[in-house]
Scaffold this motif. Structure first.
Motif, PDB file in Angstrom:
ATOM      1  N   LEU A 116       0.923  -2.473   3.000  1.00 25.46           N
ATOM      2  CA  LEU A 116       1.104  -3.446   4.174  1.00 25.46           C
ATOM      3  C   LEU A 116       1.370  -2.328   5.349  1.00 25.46           C
ATOM      4  O   LEU A 116       1.791  -2.605   6.252  1.00 25.46           O
ATOM      5  N   LYS A 140      -2.905  -8.914   1.078  1.00 26.14           N
ATOM      6  CA  LYS A 140      -3.059  -7.462   1.454  1.00 26.14           C
ATOM      7  C   LYS A 140      -2.284  -6.572   0.867  1.00 26.14           C
ATOM      8  O   LYS A 140      -2.845  -5.421   0.594  1.00 26.14           O
ATOM      9  N   ALA A 141      -1.050  -6.852   0.662  1.00 30.28           N
ATOM     10  CA  ALA A 141      -0.170  -5.997  -0.183  1.00 30.28           C
ATOM     11  C   ALA A 141      -0.871  -5.681  -1.721  1.00 30.28           C
ATOM     12  O   ALA A 141      -0.739  -4.272  -2.063  1.00 30.28           O
ATOM     13  N   LEU A 177       0.244 -11.879   3.473  1.00 31.08           N
ATOM     14  CA  LEU A 177       0.850 -10.377   2.909  1.00 31.08           C
ATOM     15  C   LEU A 177       0.626 -10.252   1.696  1.00 31.08           C
ATOM     16  O   LEU A 177       0.264  -9.046   1.347  1.00 31.08           O
ATOM     17  N   TRP A 197       6.863  -1.193   9.976  1.00 32.67           N
ATOM     18  CA  TRP A 197       6.504  -2.548   9.476  1.00 32.67           C
ATOM     19  C   TRP A 197       7.504  -3.142   8.498  1.00 32.67           C
ATOM     20  O   TRP A 197       8.241  -2.809   7.975  1.00 32.67           O
TER      21      TRP A 197
END
Length: 165
Positions: free
Chosen positions: A133, A162-163, A159, A139
Motif C-alpha cells: 500500500l 492492491k495490498a 485496498l 499512508w
C-alpha cells in the motif's frame, strides 16, 4: 588461596515498576494476555500441521472466530471476509492473535479486530507491513469501523486487492 563465599542477597523484591507519576505498571491487560495465549496456540497448531496446512483449515478457523463475535462485529466480520476472499483470492484466511486475518506466503497482510477484542469503541480493519500500500512517505494502515456502507466496502475491496498484489 582464600575461599570465596557466595554474595549474600537481601530480600527479593517484586518486578513491579513505576512510572514518573508514581503509578504502578500493571503489565498486560487480561485481553492482551488472552491474545498472546491465542497466538501461542496458533503457532503450535501451525507447527503440528507443518507445510500441509490447508486453506480450508484456515477459513474454518476464521469463520469460527467470526461466529463467536457479538453483533455488530459479527456482521462486519462476515462482510469483510466475503469482500477479502472475493477481492484477493490469493490471500489465505488464518487466525492471528485470535483475530481473523488474511496472509500471503504465510505472512499476514490484513486483519479484522472486533471492538470487543480489547474493549474499544470501534472495530479495526488493518494492514501489516507486507501489504503493498506504499504511497509516498505516509499512508494509512488501519481504519476504525462502526459499520460498513457500500462505499466503504468498495474502498476496502480496492485496498485489499492492491495490498495483495
Amino acid at each position: 588461596m582464600a575461599e570465596r563465599k557466595p554474595a549474600e542477597k537481601g530480600p527479593q523484591q517484586s518486578a513491579k515498576s513505576t512510572t514518573a507519576t508514581g503509578k504502578e505498571f500493571k503489565g498486560l491487560t487480561d485481553e492482551e494476555r488472552a491474545a498472546m495465549k491465542q497466538r501461542t496456540q496458533e503457532l503450535k497448531a501451525e507447527a503440528r500441521r507443518g507445510p500441509r496446512t490447508d486453506k480450508a483449515d484456515g477459513e474454518s478457523a476464521v469463520l469460527d472466530k467470526i461466529a463467536e463475535m457479538p453483533e455488530p462485529d459479527r456482521a462486519m466480520g462476515e462482510r469483510l471476509h466475503a469482500i477479502i476472499t472475493a477481492s484477493a483470492p490469493a490471500l489465505s484466511p488464518k487466525t492471528w492473535y485470535g483475530m481473523p486475518a488474511y496472509a500471503k506466503d504465510g505472512k499476514v497482510v490484513c486483519f479484522f479486530q472486533a471492538a470487543q477484542k480489547f474493549k474499544t469503541r470501534y472495530a479495526t480493519f488493518g494492514f501489516n507491513d507486507t501489504a503493498n500500500l506504499d504511497d509516498g512517505a505516509m499512508w494509512p494502515v488501519a481504519f476504525a469501523l462502526t459499520g460498513l456502507t457500500a462505499a466503504d466496502e468498495a474502498r476496502i475491496a480496492a485496498l485489499v486487492k492492491k495490498a495483495a498484489s
